[in-house]
Design an enzyme around this catalytic site. Sequence first.
Site, PDB file in Angstrom:
ATOM      1  N   ASP A   5       0.823  -1.212   0.000  1.00  0.00           N
ATOM      2  CA  ASP A   5       0.000   0.000   0.000  1.00  0.00           C
ATOM      3  C   ASP A   5       0.855   1.259   0.000  1.00  0.00           C
ATOM      4  O   ASP A   5       0.560   2.238  -0.683  1.00  0.00           O
ATOM      5  CB  ASP A   5      -0.888   0.054   1.242  1.00  0.00           C
ATOM      6  CG  ASP A   5      -1.982  -0.991   1.181  1.00  0.00           C
ATOM      7  OD1 ASP A   5      -2.783  -1.063   2.112  1.00  0.00           O
ATOM      8  OD2 ASP A   5      -2.021  -1.735   0.178  1.00  0.00           O
ATOM      9  N   SER A   6       1.941   1.227   0.793  1.00  0.00           N
ATOM     10  CA  SER A   6       2.785   2.430   0.900  1.00  0.00           C
ATOM     11  C   SER A   6       3.437   2.758  -0.446  1.00  0.00           C
ATOM     12  O   SER A   6       3.650   3.914  -0.777  1.00  0.00           O
ATOM     13  CB  SER A   6       3.855   2.227   1.965  1.00  0.00           C
ATOM     14  OG  SER A   6       4.603   1.075   1.662  1.00  0.00           O
ATOM     15  N   GLU A   7       3.725   1.713  -1.214  1.00  0.00           N
ATOM     16  CA  GLU A   7       4.333   1.941  -2.535  1.00  0.00           C
ATOM     17  C   GLU A   7       3.297   2.521  -3.493  1.00  0.00           C
ATOM     18  O   GLU A   7       3.603   3.391  -4.301  1.00  0.00           O
ATOM     19  CB  GLU A   7       4.884   0.626  -3.090  1.00  0.00           C
ATOM     20  CG  GLU A   7       5.989   0.071  -2.226  1.00  0.00           C
ATOM     21  CD  GLU A   7       6.406  -1.331  -2.632  1.00  0.00           C
ATOM     22  OE1 GLU A   7       5.595  -2.056  -3.222  1.00  0.00           O
ATOM     23  OE2 GLU A   7       7.556  -1.666  -2.352  1.00  0.00           O
ATOM     24  N   TYR A   8       2.081   2.004  -3.375  1.00  0.00           N
ATOM     25  CA  TYR A   8       0.989   2.540  -4.202  1.00  0.00           C
ATOM     26  C   TYR A   8       0.827   4.031  -3.891  1.00  0.00           C
ATOM     27  O   TYR A   8       0.757   4.870  -4.799  1.00  0.00           O
ATOM     28  CB  TYR A   8      -0.308   1.764  -3.929  1.00  0.00           C
ATOM     29  CG  TYR A   8      -1.443   2.239  -4.799  1.00  0.00           C
ATOM     30  CD1 TYR A   8      -2.210   3.331  -4.416  1.00  0.00           C
ATOM     31  CD2 TYR A   8      -1.725   1.643  -6.021  1.00  0.00           C
ATOM     32  CE1 TYR A   8      -3.232   3.806  -5.223  1.00  0.00           C
ATOM     33  CE2 TYR A   8      -2.739   2.106  -6.828  1.00  0.00           C
ATOM     34  CZ  TYR A   8      -3.489   3.181  -6.427  1.00  0.00           C
ATOM     35  OH  TYR A   8      -4.491   3.657  -7.234  1.00  0.00           O
ATOM     36  N   ASP A   9       0.797   4.355  -2.571  1.00  0.00           N
ATOM     37  CA  ASP A   9       0.654   5.757  -2.166  1.00  0.00           C
ATOM     38  C   ASP A   9       1.757   6.612  -2.759  1.00  0.00           C
ATOM     39  O   ASP A   9       1.528   7.743  -3.196  1.00  0.00           O
ATOM     40  CB  ASP A   9       0.727   5.897  -0.639  1.00  0.00           C
ATOM     41  CG  ASP A   9      -0.526   5.349   0.022  1.00  0.00           C
ATOM     42  OD1 ASP A   9      -0.508   5.150   1.244  1.00  0.00           O
ATOM     43  OD2 ASP A   9      -1.509   5.115  -0.702  1.00  0.00           O
TER      44      ASP A   9
ATOM     45  N   LEU B 294      -9.907   9.566   3.613  1.00  0.00           N
ATOM     46  CA  LEU B 294      -9.277  10.369   4.668  1.00  0.00           C
ATOM     47  C   LEU B 294      -7.931  10.864   4.182  1.00  0.00           C
ATOM     48  O   LEU B 294      -7.246  10.156   3.442  1.00  0.00           O
ATOM     49  CB  LEU B 294      -9.013   9.486   5.897  1.00  0.00           C
ATOM     50  CG  LEU B 294     -10.190   9.052   6.758  1.00  0.00           C
ATOM     51  CD1 LEU B 294      -9.710   8.065   7.816  1.00  0.00           C
ATOM     52  CD2 LEU B 294     -10.810  10.269   7.431  1.00  0.00           C
TER      53      LEU B 294
ATOM     54  N   LYS C  41      -7.233   2.144  12.943  1.00  0.00           N
ATOM     55  CA  LYS C  41      -7.543   2.181  11.514  1.00  0.00           C
ATOM     56  C   LYS C  41      -7.542   0.732  11.011  1.00  0.00           C
ATOM     57  O   LYS C  41      -6.481   0.135  10.814  1.00  0.00           O
ATOM     58  CB  LYS C  41      -6.533   3.028  10.733  1.00  0.00           C
ATOM     59  CG  LYS C  41      -6.943   3.174   9.281  1.00  0.00           C
ATOM     60  CD  LYS C  41      -6.105   4.179   8.540  1.00  0.00           C
ATOM     61  CE  LYS C  41      -6.676   4.449   7.156  1.00  0.00           C
ATOM     62  NZ  LYS C  41      -6.874   3.254   6.342  1.00  0.00           N
TER      63      LYS C  41
ATOM     64  N   ARG D 148     -17.843  -0.188  -0.534  1.00  0.00           N
ATOM     65  CA  ARG D 148     -17.533   1.205  -0.816  1.00  0.00           C
ATOM     66  C   ARG D 148     -17.424   1.475  -2.320  1.00  0.00           C
ATOM     67  O   ARG D 148     -17.800   2.536  -2.796  1.00  0.00           O
ATOM     68  CB  ARG D 148     -16.207   1.536  -0.137  1.00  0.00           C
ATOM     69  CG  ARG D 148     -15.730   2.926  -0.401  1.00  0.00           C
ATOM     70  CD  ARG D 148     -14.370   3.049   0.205  1.00  0.00           C
ATOM     71  NE  ARG D 148     -13.828   4.377   0.030  1.00  0.00           N
ATOM     72  CZ  ARG D 148     -12.546   4.640   0.089  1.00  0.00           C
ATOM     73  NH1 ARG D 148     -11.696   3.664   0.303  1.00  0.00           N
ATOM     74  NH2 ARG D 148     -12.108   5.850  -0.069  1.00  0.00           N
TER      75      ARG D 148
ATOM     76  N   GLU E 108     -16.006  -1.400   8.871  1.00  0.00           N
ATOM     77  CA  GLU E 108     -15.054  -2.186   8.102  1.00  0.00           C
ATOM     78  C   GLU E 108     -15.278  -3.678   8.341  1.00  0.00           C
ATOM     79  O   GLU E 108     -15.503  -4.097   9.475  1.00  0.00           O
ATOM     80  CB  GLU E 108     -13.653  -1.772   8.599  1.00  0.00           C
ATOM     81  CG  GLU E 108     -12.547  -2.026   7.649  1.00  0.00           C
ATOM     82  CD  GLU E 108     -12.175  -0.819   6.782  1.00  0.00           C
ATOM     83  OE1 GLU E 108     -12.924   0.190   6.715  1.00  0.00           O
ATOM     84  OE2 GLU E 108     -11.102  -0.918   6.166  1.00  0.00           O
TER      85      GLU E 108
HETATM   86  S1  IVH Z   1     -13.714   7.157   9.401  1.00  0.00           S
HETATM   87  C1  IVH Z   1     -14.889  10.356   5.705  1.00  0.00           C
HETATM   88  N1  IVH Z   1     -12.664   5.393  11.016  1.00  0.00           N
HETATM   89  O1  IVH Z   1     -10.039   4.214   6.224  1.00  0.00           O
HETATM   90  C2  IVH Z   1     -14.277   9.025   5.963  1.00  0.00           C
HETATM   91  N2  IVH Z   1     -12.330   5.124   8.683  1.00  0.00           N
HETATM   92  O2  IVH Z   1      -8.647   6.070   4.419  1.00  0.00           O
HETATM   93  C3  IVH Z   1     -14.461   8.645   7.405  1.00  0.00           C
HETATM   94  N3  IVH Z   1     -11.017   3.145   8.098  1.00  0.00           N
HETATM   95  O3  IVH Z   1     -12.317   4.040   3.647  1.00  0.00           O
HETATM   96  C4  IVH Z   1     -13.834   7.324   7.676  1.00  0.00           C
HETATM   97  N4  IVH Z   1     -10.724   2.391  10.129  1.00  0.00           N
HETATM   98  O4  IVH Z   1     -12.646   2.329   5.394  1.00  0.00           O
HETATM   99  C5  IVH Z   1     -12.825   5.771   9.725  1.00  0.00           C
HETATM  100  N5  IVH Z   1     -11.798   3.876  12.578  1.00  0.00           N
HETATM  101  C6  IVH Z   1     -11.973   4.261  11.288  1.00  0.00           C
HETATM  102  C7  IVH Z   1     -11.440   3.529  10.216  1.00  0.00           C
HETATM  103  C8  IVH Z   1     -11.633   4.013   8.912  1.00  0.00           C
HETATM  104  C9  IVH Z   1     -10.485   2.165   8.857  1.00  0.00           C
HETATM  105  C10 IVH Z   1     -10.909   3.202   6.625  1.00  0.00           C
HETATM  106  C11 IVH Z   1     -12.208   3.509   5.948  1.00  0.00           C
HETATM  107  C12 IVH Z   1     -11.890   4.497   4.874  1.00  0.00           C
HETATM  108  C13 IVH Z   1     -10.406   4.599   4.927  1.00  0.00           C
HETATM  109  C14 IVH Z   1      -9.983   6.017   4.668  1.00  0.00           C
END
Ligand code: IVH
Length: 407
Positions: free
Chosen positions: A35-39, A85, A117, A138, A177
Amino acid sequence: MTQDATVIAQMRQLIQLLAKHNHAYYVMDQPSIEDSEYDQLFHQLKALEQQYPDLIQPDSPTDKVGGQALAKFVSITHAVPMLSLGNVFNQDDLFAFARRIEERLPNQKIEYDVELKFDGLAISLWYEHGVLTRGVTRGDGETGEDITQNVRTIRNLPKLLSAVNGVIPDLLEVRGEVLMPKSGFEKLNAANAAKGEKTFANPRNAAAGSLRQLDPNIAASRPLAFYAYGIAQCVPYHGQRSMSDSLEWLSQFGFAVGERHFICDSIQDVQKVYEQIIEERASLSVEIDGMVIKVNDLKQQQQLGFLSREPRWATAYKFPAVAALTTVENINWQVGRTGTLTPVARLNPVAVGGVTVSNVTLHNIGEIHRLDVRIGDTVSVYRSGDVGVTIHSNVSSRTQLDFQMAV
Ligand code: IVH
């Protein structure tokens, strides 16, 4: 070639690479790079586009959230888009995130809600009068796939809500998730290996592969779990004042939330929590790839709003990358103490796993051949506790570039 043509060729190469890796990740559930490489590739493209806005390619992925609905499931347009995010990677970025918030909310006390996360798949669940009626992936953030049949098989997910304080919302849309907890993942892989069947590279792919099964009986046999992290819609309004209260409210309905959760009074405390979780990461039951930091007060969230497709009130605080992409600037032979000659790649310095790497051994001529590494190539460098830093693979698509130059 003119300067413009060179920039366009670079952009086209990055777009093609990103599309290839996106397909492997989202459609095949078999990631071809970290993922970090993709980023990193994504940021390279974004940086080029910022420098040369006139040359932005119409099919650039930088204005999309990522992923695409598969044809085999019914597509559903999200009533509330599933956005992404922003990221921070270190303390300075984190403190800058907090400063931007403080500037917009002067003289207000700001509390942060700090969550795990989850490294799984974002989905959206609809409960109408307490009944689970719809589960949607999503997808690209606007449109996802209807996976209702499969989400109904997720054991820790309430299929029917029982009233909290005598109330069941007419409509509740919960976001969260889907993950495969580490223990379940190991059992599934062991069982598959024993049967001579395909094993999964990591829990995330196992979860993605399971959710995409058209046959819900297969999904049901997979140890999936759902963790809630937000409310997209609630009719009538739930009346909660903060993120942490909303999560508590969801857990009263029977939703699982992260096994760690913090409320911090200062951004310095957020940093401490982040460092603590890095230590605890291995002992958690699920895979995480960082923390999510949110302004806790929902009114303040509303005041902060969104910037393009990302909330100003939240950010992901990613864990340090253990893999990164960089370019080979030179290849030299180094003479060891005993007179042995070892090839060494001189790299464009890159941060991986908390250190900056500019030299990496290529061991011997066999390794040079295996990687087919040449000056100017883009390589993926890994840092692991056991063997230090190594070049894992050569991700240049020389043939692709040659082809583009020719047309
Ligand atoms: S809040 C407006 N909380 O991270 C978006 N996201 O990079 C609000 N994710 O697609 C998202 N854990 O699937 C939120 N505790 C968490 C999360 C989380 C994983 C994922 C989420 C999102 C991605 C964003």
